[in-house]
Design an enzyme around this catalytic site. Sequence first.
Site, mmCIF file in Angstrom:
data_model
loop_
_atom_site.group_PDB
_atom_site.id
_atom_site.type_symbol
_atom_site.label_atom_id
_atom_site.label_comp_id
_atom_site.label_asym_id
_atom_site.label_seq_id
_atom_site.Cartn_x
_atom_site.Cartn_y
_atom_site.Cartn_z
ATOM 1 N N ASP A 113 0.830 -1.193 0.000
ATOM 2 C CA ASP A 113 0.000 0.000 0.000
ATOM 3 C C ASP A 113 0.873 1.256 0.000
ATOM 4 O OD1 ASP A 113 -2.754 1.135 0.409
ATOM 5 O OD2 ASP A 113 -1.826 1.909 2.235
ATOM 6 N N GLU B 58 14.748 -15.475 -0.747
ATOM 7 C CA GLU B 58 15.192 -16.586 0.100
ATOM 8 C C GLU B 58 14.176 -17.726 0.111
ATOM 9 O OE1 GLU B 58 15.701 -15.021 3.994
ATOM 10 O OE2 GLU B 58 17.213 -13.521 3.399
#
Length: 537
Positions: A203, A255
């Site tokens: 956002d 990751e």
Amino acid sequence: MLQNHDWWRDAVIYQVYPRSFADSDGDGMGDLPGITGRLPHLRELGVDAVWLSPFYPSPQHDAGYDVADYRGVDPRFGGLGDADKLITEAHHLGLKVIVDLVPNHTSSEHAWFQAALAAGPGSPERERYIFRDGEGAGDQPPNSWKSVFGGDAWERTPDGQWYLHLFDVSQPDLNWDNPEVREEFLSILRFWLDRGVDGFRVDVAHGLVKERNLADWTNTSTILGGLDPAGPPPPMWDQEGVHEIYQSWRRVLDEYEGGRILVAEAWVAPASRLARYVRPDEMHQAFNFPYLDAPWKPAELRQVIDDSLAANNAVGATTTWVLSNHDVVRHASRLGFPVGTPRVPGIGAEDPQPDTALGLRRARAATLLMLGLPGSAYLYQGEELGLPEHTTMPDEFREDPAWERSGHTERGRDGCRVPLPWEADAPSYGFGPADASWLPQPATWAEYALDRQQGVAGSTWELYHSALGLRREHGLGRGSVAWQDGPFAFRNGDVLVVTNFGAEPVELPAGARVLLSSEPLDDDGRVPTDVTVWAVV
């Protein structure tokens, strides 16, 4: 459904507004168990992923975009166990799950902000936010910035300091120059990634970093209005420092296996500037608001398409397309106004009303055009039903903070957030087991209900269902645009996409086999006004 590591490049992602999707317990508020129970609908419709607007603990002053705890679920919506069940069930159905992340500001009820108020000026707790002394004798705001919801962007505390809130007074802006803030959000990312989410819609992604000296800026900011690229650069939006933040986030996502993604809500222009958010080491997608804002005119739409594709191709990113979301008037109503009418931030009963039939006709054509473009597409809940804006909602039901902060001059976004109709003859049209509905549903909702459309030839739901199947079958999301001579038409792979914006019917090429049309062709096999056709030649 998409499983490959770069699934987002051609994904169709469906936005769920949790308050208004499905209510499992009859309290009138949608919830996570309700969403989980309706996920098979999304699987049947043919989308690839679901994006959930905020469901975190919140006082709900801005419909959950005022987050009090980023690692929990608001009791209105359920608990963490319900979030886990939703993610598990979505994955079982082959759907990816994207959650909203709100990093520009917290709720004023967040533990950090409460600690900042208690600690006082100069404290480490206040350094997590943007506190400043006032001007003059301290009784004037530190600068001239205005909230996008209306009024000043500063609120004075009892001890005399002021804090910045670019949105509602209950949404204090975080200080992203503070390492503690940066570490906290890396931890929040990992919390939800460990629970299995496939990405984050970020956002106000262009708003985290402010110019250090907080220079005065008197230009008007409007909620989701974008910025004038020819105007002076604003000191609170699209600062260079945001990019290193997203680079650090990208390293965290990389990751994890499975292609986890970041999606920017960034009202940034021009397209080349927005594309900087989706460079290879930053985000994966950015919402294409210039496309949403483009008028129903062929030249303007073609220019936006070309600019968007060129800018994103230059950085190796996919392009996204979107027509509606929880912040704008639904396109089935927006397109019912005369061509060229500026987009309004909400419609009330006393405002000029759109032509409902024309709006739906153009909305169906616009959707088929959009889904024929290469890249990723976003759908907003209910648009597959052809839902219009609730344009006659009584003002006493409005909850959007823009309504109050604008002095009742801006209707706000409640009209596009009305709970969905699932069953025409059920209480609350099947939204929940009772009549309760947190916003009133119009009496016309029955005609749009899902059970009135599934299996009905020519219905809007069947149009979306067919389009999504054909889009996947013909690989349109991984294709390219080749403009054709004559009317508005382009080829994407083996599919010809034709939209007629003119007053006269348009001929299809000889031998064309129609795959799908937003409305029936005329008796001579021509494309009528405000109709889009997919065909193979």
